[in-house]
Scaffold this active site. Structure first.
Site, short mmCIF file in Angstrom:
data_model
loop_
_atom_site.label_atom_id
_atom_site.label_comp_id
_atom_site.label_asym_id
_atom_site.label_seq_id
_atom_site.Cartn_x
_atom_site.Cartn_y
_atom_site.Cartn_z
N TYR A 25 89.72 63.85 8.11
CA TYR A 25 89.12 63.57 9.41
C TYR A 25 89.69 64.48 10.49
CZ TYR A 25 87.38 59.29 7.19
OH TYR A 25 86.75 58.40 6.35
N SER B 177 79.88 53.33 7.45
CA SER B 177 78.57 53.65 8.04
C SER B 177 77.64 52.45 8.05
CB SER B 177 77.91 54.82 7.30
OG SER B 177 76.85 55.38 8.07
N PRO B 178 78.10 51.30 8.55
CA PRO B 178 77.24 50.10 8.56
C PRO B 178 76.05 50.22 9.50
CG PRO B 178 79.21 49.72 9.86
CD PRO B 178 79.42 51.04 9.16
N LEU B 179 76.10 51.19 10.43
CA LEU B 179 74.98 51.42 11.35
C LEU B 179 74.19 52.68 10.98
CD1 LEU B 179 76.63 50.51 14.77
CD2 LEU B 179 75.24 49.07 13.27
N ALA B 180 74.42 53.19 9.76
CA ALA B 180 73.68 54.35 9.25
C ALA B 180 73.72 55.52 10.23
CB ALA B 180 72.24 53.97 8.93
N GLY B 181 74.93 55.88 10.64
CA GLY B 181 75.08 57.01 11.53
C GLY B 181 74.54 56.78 12.93
N LEU C 270 71.65 55.03 13.47
CA LEU C 270 70.22 54.72 13.40
C LEU C 270 69.95 53.25 13.73
CD1 LEU C 270 67.31 55.60 12.63
CD2 LEU C 270 67.84 54.88 10.29
N GLY D 205 69.78 51.28 17.63
CA GLY D 205 68.65 51.22 18.54
C GLY D 205 68.50 52.44 19.43
N LYS D 206 69.41 53.41 19.29
CA LYS D 206 69.35 54.57 20.17
C LYS D 206 68.32 55.61 19.72
CE LYS D 206 73.69 55.69 19.52
NZ LYS D 206 74.98 56.41 19.55
#
Length: 361
Positions: free
Chosen positions: A63, A216-220, A222, A225-226
């Site tokens: 990282y 990545s629980p928010l799929a990067g 996606l 909602g942005k």
């Protein structure tokens, strides 16, 4: 559920928060630095996470090319080190030209850990993970090396990230057969748009004593909602060339976003909170990694612990995001299995299965 309710990680005595703080964006070096945070912002996120009761910190030597670990080393020096469950990972070659400076083998494992300990300013890490399977190193070598590091006091527990299910099973059974350090953690990508681990890993984890931490629980971003199918971007990571290469902006995933948006509106919650709560409630999942780049973003994400999904809304999300069924897994479904048993059968009586994850009182 709150951030200061702790859960056992796999079949171990290690207590971790339901949300882990991911630090992939601490720093601006390397490819991940495109989405990175300054030291000041990273410190604000770190402090807010600890103030909320969190104890599970996730990083890796990859990282921001070690900057993430170096920043954490500075931050940790100002807090109670023993309170933290500090996780780092190895596998990736950052040197080039030296084949033993990468991969999963013993030589690179020990080299990488020593470098991570220097950057983190600590003499041990609580959880050390193989970062990504290299396709060639025997599981036996990895398990033996993990065991040696535990015996040397340099790591407390061992885990695997992004490996095949058969490899994780081989490693765990080898450890059990030879009374070596067990694998207590599987770190895997998991979200409403990426449910591939359900075919094997969820049962593997619960059956062989490994707690899943979902990345990545928010799929990067996606599922935050942005992003919208109209093409209106947010300037986030999916708007970059590297982000578009991830291939998540598909018709299937836009349908999932629409279903998520509807559920979030009904609950009066943000889309990110609902997506995170969905992952938290999945079988085998012990903790979910948050990669917040701002304190306000972390604050919104932490609110996912304040509610649970009603069954009917959970079912709506499950159906909208269901992955295609493949063989032989179609034969293990609820619709097919009655033909195998011919009666109502369970693997144990409910009174013999107390909850594994019990919150501290």
């Amino acid at each position: 559920m709150s951030l200061d309710q702790y859960y056992l990680l796999g079949r171990s005595g290690l207590r971790v928060s339901p949300f882990a703080l991911g630090t992939m964006t601490f720093g601006t070096d390397g490819p991940y630095g495109t989405w990175g945070s300054s030291k000041q912002t990273a410190r604000a996120v770190f402090d807010r996470y600890l103030a909320a009761g969190g104890n599970f910190i996730d990083t890796a030597d990859l990282y921001t090319r070690g900057t993430s670990e170096s920043m954490l080393g500075e931050f940790i020096a100002d807090v109670d080190r023993d309170r933290l469950v500090l996780t780092t990972k190895y596998s990736y070659n950052l040197s080039g030209g030296d084949p033993n400076a990468g991969g999963n083998g013993r030589k690179n494992m020990i080299r990488a850990l020593e470098a991570s300990l220097r950057r983190l300013r600590t003499d041990y890490v609580d959880l050390y993970l193989l970062h990504t399977w290299d396709r060639i190193t025997p599981a036996e070598e990895v398990v033996r090396a993990f065991d040696d590091l535990v015996r040397a006091g340099k790591i407390r527990h061992a885990g695997l990230s992004d490996v095949p299910a058969w490899y994780a099973a081989r490693a765990q059974t080898w450890a059990e057969a030879h009374a070596l350090t067990p694998i207590v953690n599987l770190q895997l990508q998991y979200s409403l748009v990426e449910r591939g681990i359900e075919a094997e890993f969820s049962s593997l984890a619960t059956g062989l004593g490994m707690g899943i931490t979902a990345w990545s629980p928010l799929a990067g971003g996606l599922l935050s909602g942005k992003y919208r199918p109209s093409g209106e971007g947010s300037g986030g990571r999916l708007d970059t060339e590297m982000g578009r290469a991830l291939g998540v902006l598909t018709e299937r995933n836009w349908n999932i976003v629409a279903a998520l948006d509807g559920v979030a509106r009904e609950l009066g919650r943000s889309m990110a909170q609902v997506a995170l709560q969905w992952v938290l409630s999945r079988p085998g999942v012990t903790s979910v990694i948050l990669g917040a780049t701002r304190p306000e973003q972390l604050e919104d994400n932490l609110a996912a612990l304040e509610f649970s999904l009603p069954p009917e809304l959970q079912r709506r999300l499950d159906e909208a995001s269901a992955p295609p069924a493949t063989t032989p897994y179609t034969m293990f479904s609820d619709g097919y299995q009655p033909m195998v048993h011919g009666a109502a059968v369970s693997d144990r009586h409910p009174t013999h299965a107390p909850p594994i994850r019990v919150a501290a009182r």
